[in-house]
Design a protein around this motif. Structure first.
Motif, PDB file in Angstrom:
ATOM      1  N   GLY A  93      26.608  52.099  -8.908  1.00 32.31           N
ATOM      2  CA  GLY A  93      25.984  50.798  -9.140  1.00 32.31           C
ATOM      3  C   GLY A  93      26.493  50.142 -10.406  1.00 32.31           C
ATOM      4  O   GLY A  93      27.586  50.419 -10.885  1.00 32.31           O
ATOM      5  N   VAL A  94      25.667  49.275 -10.965  1.00 34.87           N
ATOM      6  CA  VAL A  94      26.019  48.522 -12.165  1.00 34.87           C
ATOM      7  C   VAL A  94      26.107  49.470 -13.358  1.00 34.87           C
ATOM      8  O   VAL A  94      25.217  50.300 -13.571  1.00 34.87           O
ATOM      9  CB  VAL A  94      24.967  47.420 -12.437  1.00 34.87           C
ATOM     10  CG1 VAL A  94      25.287  46.678 -13.720  1.00 34.87           C
ATOM     11  CG2 VAL A  94      24.902  46.456 -11.264  1.00 34.87           C
ATOM     12  N   ILE A  95      27.174  49.340 -14.123  1.00 33.62           N
ATOM     13  CA  ILE A  95      27.387  50.188 -15.291  1.00 33.62           C
ATOM     14  C   ILE A  95      26.874  49.466 -16.536  1.00 33.62           C
ATOM     15  O   ILE A  95      27.246  48.330 -16.793  1.00 33.62           O
ATOM     16  CB  ILE A  95      28.884  50.535 -15.457  1.00 33.62           C
ATOM     17  CG1 ILE A  95      29.438  51.154 -14.172  1.00 33.62           C
ATOM     18  CG2 ILE A  95      29.100  51.434 -16.648  1.00 33.62           C
ATOM     19  CD1 ILE A  95      28.693  52.354 -13.670  1.00 33.62           C
ATOM     20  N   THR A  96      26.012  50.148 -17.279  1.00 33.35           N
ATOM     21  CA  THR A  96      25.463  49.584 -18.513  1.00 33.35           C
ATOM     22  C   THR A  96      25.598  50.618 -19.626  1.00 33.35           C
ATOM     23  O   THR A  96      25.988  51.757 -19.388  1.00 33.35           O
ATOM     24  CB  THR A  96      23.982  49.196 -18.343  1.00 33.35           C
ATOM     25  OG1 THR A  96      23.235  50.360 -18.001  1.00 33.35           O
ATOM     26  CG2 THR A  96      23.804  48.134 -17.265  1.00 33.35           C
ATOM     27  N   ASP A  97      25.268  50.238 -20.855  1.00 33.70           N
ATOM     28  CA  ASP A  97      25.309  51.155 -21.986  1.00 33.70           C
ATOM     29  C   ASP A  97      24.213  52.213 -21.836  1.00 33.70           C
ATOM     30  O   ASP A  97      23.088  51.892 -21.442  1.00 33.70           O
ATOM     31  CB  ASP A  97      25.075  50.415 -23.306  1.00 33.70           C
ATOM     32  CG  ASP A  97      26.167  49.405 -23.625  1.00 33.70           C
ATOM     33  OD1 ASP A  97      27.169  49.332 -22.887  1.00 33.70           O
ATOM     34  OD2 ASP A  97      26.014  48.689 -24.626  1.00 33.70           O
ATOM     35  N   HIS A  98      24.562  53.454 -22.172  1.00 31.94           N
ATOM     36  CA  HIS A  98      23.604  54.565 -22.122  1.00 31.94           C
ATOM     37  C   HIS A  98      23.840  55.501 -23.294  1.00 31.94           C
ATOM     38  O   HIS A  98      24.934  55.549 -23.857  1.00 31.94           O
ATOM     39  CB  HIS A  98      23.746  55.371 -20.831  1.00 31.94           C
ATOM     40  CG  HIS A  98      23.340  54.633 -19.609  1.00 31.94           C
ATOM     41  ND1 HIS A  98      22.024  54.401 -19.280  1.00 31.94           N
ATOM     42  CD2 HIS A  98      24.078  54.058 -18.635  1.00 31.94           C
ATOM     43  CE1 HIS A  98      21.973  53.723 -18.152  1.00 31.94           C
ATOM     44  NE2 HIS A  98      23.207  53.498 -17.738  1.00 31.94           N
ATOM     45  N   THR A  99      22.816  56.278 -23.618  1.00 32.15           N
ATOM     46  CA  THR A  99      22.949  57.339 -24.602  1.00 32.15           C
ATOM     47  C   THR A  99      22.953  58.668 -23.871  1.00 32.15           C
ATOM     48  O   THR A  99      22.016  58.990 -23.135  1.00 32.15           O
ATOM     49  CB  THR A  99      21.803  57.290 -25.631  1.00 32.15           C
ATOM     50  OG1 THR A  99      21.846  56.030 -26.302  1.00 32.15           O
ATOM     51  CG2 THR A  99      21.945  58.410 -26.656  1.00 32.15           C
ATOM     52  N   PHE A 100      24.026  59.413 -24.060  1.00 37.92           N
ATOM     53  CA  PHE A 100      24.236  60.721 -23.449  1.00 37.92           C
ATOM     54  C   PHE A 100      23.948  61.798 -24.487  1.00 37.92           C
ATOM     55  O   PHE A 100      24.313  61.657 -25.654  1.00 37.92           O
ATOM     56  CB  PHE A 100      25.700  60.818 -22.995  1.00 37.92           C
ATOM     57  CG  PHE A 100      26.161  62.214 -22.706  1.00 37.92           C
ATOM     58  CD1 PHE A 100      25.939  62.778 -21.467  1.00 37.92           C
ATOM     59  CD2 PHE A 100      26.813  62.956 -23.672  1.00 37.92           C
ATOM     60  CE1 PHE A 100      26.371  64.078 -21.204  1.00 37.92           C
ATOM     61  CE2 PHE A 100      27.243  64.244 -23.419  1.00 37.92           C
ATOM     62  CZ  PHE A 100      27.017  64.800 -22.176  1.00 37.92           C
ATOM     63  N   GLU A 101      23.271  62.865 -24.067  1.00 41.73           N
ATOM     64  CA  GLU A 101      23.086  64.020 -24.936  1.00 41.73           C
ATOM     65  C   GLU A 101      23.375  65.278 -24.148  1.00 41.73           C
ATOM     66  O   GLU A 101      22.945  65.423 -23.005  1.00 41.73           O
ATOM     67  CB  GLU A 101      21.663  64.108 -25.491  1.00 41.73           C
ATOM     68  CG  GLU A 101      21.479  65.331 -26.381  1.00 41.73           C
ATOM     69  CD  GLU A 101      20.082  65.500 -26.940  1.00 41.73           C
ATOM     70  OE1 GLU A 101      19.919  66.302 -27.876  1.00 41.73           O
ATOM     71  OE2 GLU A 101      19.150  64.844 -26.437  1.00 41.73           O
ATOM     72  N   ILE A 102      24.119  66.183 -24.764  1.00 43.12           N
ATOM     73  CA  ILE A 102      24.313  67.518 -24.217  1.00 43.12           C
ATOM     74  C   ILE A 102      23.805  68.505 -25.255  1.00 43.12           C
ATOM     75  O   ILE A 102      24.220  68.467 -26.409  1.00 43.12           O
ATOM     76  CB  ILE A 102      25.778  67.791 -23.817  1.00 43.12           C
ATOM     77  CG1 ILE A 102      25.922  69.171 -23.173  1.00 43.12           C
ATOM     78  CG2 ILE A 102      26.735  67.599 -24.991  1.00 43.12           C
ATOM     79  CD1 ILE A 102      27.259  69.405 -22.476  1.00 43.12           C
ATOM     80  N   ARG A 103      22.844  69.330 -24.832  1.00 43.16           N
ATOM     81  CA  ARG A 103      22.248  70.340 -25.713  1.00 43.16           C
ATOM     82  C   ARG A 103      22.681  71.704 -25.204  1.00 43.16           C
ATOM     83  O   ARG A 103      22.488  72.031 -24.034  1.00 43.16           O
ATOM     84  CB  ARG A 103      20.732  70.242 -25.716  1.00 43.16           C
ATOM     85  CG  ARG A 103      20.074  71.346 -26.563  1.00 43.16           C
ATOM     86  CD  ARG A 103      18.630  71.080 -26.862  1.00 43.16           C
ATOM     87  NE  ARG A 103      18.432  69.868 -27.615  1.00 43.16           N
ATOM     88  CZ  ARG A 103      18.617  69.736 -28.935  1.00 43.16           C
ATOM     89  NH1 ARG A 103      19.017  70.762 -29.639  1.00 43.16           N
ATOM     90  NH2 ARG A 103      18.408  68.577 -29.537  1.00 43.16           N
ATOM     91  N   PHE A 104      23.264  72.487 -26.098  1.00 40.59           N
ATOM     92  CA  PHE A 104      23.751  73.822 -25.751  1.00 40.59           C
ATOM     93  C   PHE A 104      22.675  74.847 -26.072  1.00 40.59           C
ATOM     94  O   PHE A 104      22.180  74.909 -27.192  1.00 40.59           O
ATOM     95  CB  PHE A 104      25.046  74.115 -26.501  1.00 40.59           C
ATOM     96  CG  PHE A 104      26.130  73.134 -26.152  1.00 40.59           C
ATOM     97  CD1 PHE A 104      26.847  73.263 -24.976  1.00 40.59           C
ATOM     98  CD2 PHE A 104      26.401  72.058 -26.985  1.00 40.59           C
ATOM     99  CE1 PHE A 104      27.825  72.346 -24.631  1.00 40.59           C
ATOM    100  CE2 PHE A 104      27.381  71.132 -26.659  1.00 40.59           C
ATOM    101  CZ  PHE A 104      28.098  71.279 -25.479  1.00 40.59           C
TER     102      PHE A 104
END
Length: 117
Positions: A93-104
């Motif tokens: 779908g529509v691409i917008t700004d996002h905040t990604f987090e990866i926690r190990f």
């Protein structure tokens, strides 16, 4: 870590930063990235002992659901088992700004570079 602007990233936890990669020294470290792309990939590898490293991914603070990549389930869970490119986010779908987090969840992971599609 504060509010990130587009294309900014940050680390949380105890990391050792090298010329080519960062190594997580203790469990529960994370990487946060503010992005605008359909796909988000990260080159990762296990620590020197080769043990798998469990992780959890979130987009805007929630599990990715249908926006999960091939190396993550809908709940955001995955495992680093070898050194390679991991597809963590695949949006439709529509691409917008996002905040990604990866926690190990385990120590020792090596993080190299993000790529986007």
């Amino acid at each position: 870590m504060g509010m990130l602007r587009l294309n900014e990233w940050g680390l949380a936890g105890k990391w050792t930063i090298g010329g080519e990669h960062a190594v997580l020294d203790q469990k529960d470290g994370s990487i946060v990235y503010r992005f605008h792309a359909r796909d988000l990939h990260l080159v990762l590898g296990p620590g020197p002992d080769g043990k798998p490293v469990r992780f959890r991914v979130a987009i805007d603070g929630a599990p990715p659901g249908t926006s999960h990549g091939t190396d993550v389930d809908a709940d955001g869970q995955g495992v680093v088992t070898g050194q390679r490119l991991y597809q963590l986010v695949r949006q439709s779908g529509v691409i917008t700004d996002h905040t990604f987090e990866i926690r190990f969840l385990d120590p020792g992971v090596k993080a190299y570079a993000f790529t986007f599609g």
